[in-house]
Design an enzyme around this catalytic site. Sequence first.
Site, PDB file in Angstrom:
ATOM      1  N   LYS A 193       0.847  -1.200   0.000  1.00 46.11           N
ATOM      2  CA  LYS A 193       0.000   0.000   0.000  1.00 46.11           C
ATOM      3  C   LYS A 193       0.885   1.254   0.000  1.00 46.11           C
ATOM      4  CE  LYS A 193      -1.916   2.750   2.849  1.00 46.11           C
ATOM      5  NZ  LYS A 193      -1.874   4.020   2.080  1.00 46.11           N
ATOM      6  N   GLY A 245       6.901   4.855   8.158  1.00 43.34           N
ATOM      7  CA  GLY A 245       6.008   6.005   8.314  1.00 43.34           C
ATOM      8  C   GLY A 245       6.191   6.617   9.682  1.00 43.34           C
ATOM      9  N   SER A 246       5.129   7.223  10.185  1.00 41.33           N
ATOM     10  CA  SER A 246       5.243   7.951  11.448  1.00 41.33           C
ATOM     11  C   SER A 246       5.287   7.004  12.639  1.00 41.33           C
ATOM     12  CB  SER A 246       4.052   8.901  11.593  1.00 41.33           C
ATOM     13  OG  SER A 246       2.862   8.155  11.616  1.00 41.33           O
ATOM     14  N   THR A 247       5.916   7.459  13.719  1.00 45.13           N
ATOM     15  CA  THR A 247       5.999   6.658  14.944  1.00 45.13           C
ATOM     16  C   THR A 247       4.595   6.375  15.478  1.00 45.13           C
ATOM     17  OG1 THR A 247       8.181   7.507  15.444  1.00 45.13           O
ATOM     18  CG2 THR A 247       6.925   6.676  17.302  1.00 45.13           C
ATOM     19  N   GLY A 250       3.085   3.634  13.464  1.00 47.93           N
ATOM     20  CA  GLY A 250       3.877   2.433  13.762  1.00 47.93           C
ATOM     21  C   GLY A 250       3.433   1.794  15.070  1.00 47.93           C
ATOM     22  N   GLU A 267      10.062   1.120  10.324  1.00 44.43           N
ATOM     23  CA  GLU A 267      11.049   2.183  10.130  1.00 44.43           C
ATOM     24  C   GLU A 267      10.285   3.480  10.337  1.00 44.43           C
ATOM     25  OE1 GLU A 267      12.808   5.114   8.859  1.00 44.43           O
ATOM     26  OE2 GLU A 267      12.929   4.294   6.827  1.00 44.43           O
ATOM     27  N   CYS A 301      13.165  10.857   6.844  1.00 42.37           N
ATOM     28  CA  CYS A 301      13.127  10.497   8.275  1.00 42.37           C
ATOM     29  C   CYS A 301      14.503  10.635   8.906  1.00 42.37           C
ATOM     30  CB  CYS A 301      12.578   9.097   8.503  1.00 42.37           C
ATOM     31  SG  CYS A 301      12.263   8.179   7.047  1.00 42.37           S
ATOM     32  N   GLU A 398       9.475  15.523  15.563  1.00 44.43           N
ATOM     33  CA  GLU A 398       9.850  15.449  14.157  1.00 44.43           C
ATOM     34  C   GLU A 398       8.968  16.404  13.343  1.00 44.43           C
ATOM     35  OE1 GLU A 398       8.952  11.866  11.922  1.00 44.43           O
ATOM     36  OE2 GLU A 398      10.902  11.976  10.958  1.00 44.43           O
TER      37      GLU A 398
HETATM   38  P1  ADP Z   1       3.478  10.345   7.401  1.00 43.46           P
HETATM   39  O1  ADP Z   1       3.376  11.150   8.664  1.00 43.46           O
HETATM   40  O2  ADP Z   1       4.841  10.157   6.873  1.00 43.46           O
HETATM   41  O3  ADP Z   1       2.429  10.674   6.392  1.00 43.46           O
HETATM   42  P2  ADP Z   1       1.945   8.074   8.150  1.00 43.46           P
HETATM   43  O4  ADP Z   1       2.422   7.139   9.192  1.00 43.46           O
HETATM   44  O5  ADP Z   1       0.739   8.896   8.427  1.00 43.46           O
HETATM   45  O6  ADP Z   1       3.237   8.901   7.832  1.00 43.46           O
HETATM   46  O7  ADP Z   1       1.711   7.322   6.777  1.00 43.46           O
HETATM   47  C1  ADP Z   1       2.569   6.329   6.271  1.00 43.46           C
HETATM   48  C2  ADP Z   1       1.741   5.281   5.581  1.00 43.46           C
HETATM   49  O8  ADP Z   1       0.897   4.645   6.555  1.00 43.46           O
HETATM   50  C3  ADP Z   1       0.802   5.807   4.511  1.00 43.46           C
HETATM   51  O9  ADP Z   1       0.766   4.871   3.454  1.00 43.46           O
HETATM   52  C4  ADP Z   1      -0.532   5.877   5.233  1.00 43.46           C
HETATM   53  O10 ADP Z   1      -1.645   5.784   4.373  1.00 43.46           O
HETATM   54  C5  ADP Z   1      -0.451   4.640   6.119  1.00 43.46           C
HETATM   55  N1  ADP Z   1      -1.325   4.671   7.304  1.00 43.46           N
HETATM   56  C6  ADP Z   1      -1.835   5.754   7.945  1.00 43.46           C
HETATM   57  N2  ADP Z   1      -2.580   5.354   9.003  1.00 43.46           N
HETATM   58  C7  ADP Z   1      -2.528   4.002   9.060  1.00 43.46           C
HETATM   59  C8  ADP Z   1      -3.055   2.989   9.938  1.00 43.46           C
HETATM   60  N3  ADP Z   1      -3.786   3.302  10.980  1.00 43.46           N
HETATM   61  N4  ADP Z   1      -2.767   1.691   9.690  1.00 43.46           N
HETATM   62  C9  ADP Z   1      -1.974   1.351   8.645  1.00 43.46           C
HETATM   63  N5  ADP Z   1      -1.464   2.244   7.778  1.00 43.46           N
HETATM   64  C10 ADP Z   1      -1.710   3.557   7.968  1.00 43.46           C
END
Ligand code: ADP
Length: 488
Positions: A193, A245-247, A250, A267, A301, A398
Amino acid sequence: MTDPSTISKGSDWGYAPAPESTDHIRLKSRYGLFIEGKFTPPASGKYFQTINPANEKVLAEVAEAGEKDVDRAVQAARKAYDKVWRKMSGRERGKYVYRIARIIQERARELAVVESMDGGKPIRESRDIDIPLSAAHFFYHAGWADKLAYAFPGRKVSPVGVAGQIIPWNFPLLMVAWKVAPALACGNTVVLKPAETTPLTALLFAEICQEAGLPDGVFNLVTGAGATGAALVKHPDLDKVAFTGSTEVGKAIQKSLAARGTKLTLELGGKAAHIIFEDATLDQAVEGIVNGIYFNQGHVCCAGSRLFVQESVEEEVIAKLKARMETLIVGDPLDKNTDIGAINSRAQCDRINDYLRIGVEEGAELFQTRCTVPGKGFWVRPSFFTKVAQSHRIVQEEIFGPVLAIQTFRTLNEALEKANNTPYGLSGGVWTDKGSKIFKVTRGIRAGVIWANTFNKFDPTSPFGGYKESGYGREGGRHGLKPYVELS
Ligand code: ADP
């Protein structure tokens, strides 16, 4: 001397515009999901728009995958795993992965332009960094496909199964490569995704898989936002989840996988520190700082977002930094002169501006370059804060934008203590003429990657990943194969 700030504004010393052509780009107006080797419409019939953040124009409509679609994709990946991919010899698998690498090279110009249009990053970066590195990751991992027994001598190596992979928007195709190349090379099948704001190069990658003749179902792509990602993570038939993606997200993913045997690698965020000692070559260090924080608009990051400069050279470093920053050209990502492109989305732009406001409210001093930015689209001028305290939010959190927080130090130990005072531990940088200081700092900073007298250098052979709230697991190198194999 020419005032550097006029260089980007078309003075006699300015650069003539050098826009990359988009004539060869053939985007479809609408993209379906890529499941079992075919593009198919989503069960809900829902689509969302992906826009160019530099001018807010719609580039294409993209399918929004729901639970049913995710289930279909996972089933396709399971079938391909059981019937084809796990049974195939490493040598045969490697051929497909090599083929993908070669097609990425062949379509490099198209991929670079689409990356810059959908993500806002300067074409020089997508052309010279993102796309070549993506191909390099596939080449590197293709080489491992038939040599896994040598990567883990004396062990029996088998694939893990079906991997669900979720990636962010800062390096859209490169993150596809980091995730998909090791998974396929080790014999796993994938449901990926991409981020909702940058799905286009992942969709082109799906076309590349078709072109490479990759067996149906080995790679599947579900587009959508957080809900699609959450549906993928929740699916009971995944053997492995990999997330960048974001902590915050994660942590949510780790919670939703609690008590399940699904393997997980994360990561996550970072708040990298650069440490500049008085004996460093300061011009080179300033170049590294600029690259560390303003590269990809700070959407990295491992961006060097905190700078610790030894007190005796503070004034000199800041003066050099300001002069260099004024020469940075902010504007059209497709112009080959551009150094700083567009911020990826309105939401991210608002978030960065919030932090700029918070920093000033907390009492820090803000410097921003004097360049003009286009009227449409999302932009932030290169910025830094001085007079910051360790407790300030701009130091602790961040920001993910072109914003640097500068502090000073007197002794090496003080620098290390300050650098480690963060919940993150992804990367760091040290600038000094003395090898002994390099070793002390690299041993003293708790971060996964530390660069010495350089910054932001990546290579597929080198493992990348974090400590603390920056996540766990490594990507790249032999370490990066581990999450995708079972060893017995
Ligand atoms: P950023 O702050 O870098 O946008 P996110 O963590 O919000 O990072 O997004 C990174 C990825 O995780 C994107 O593909 C986003 O659609 C997906 N994402 C966001 N929320 C969720 C969730 N609850 N479960 C799984 N994936 C998610």
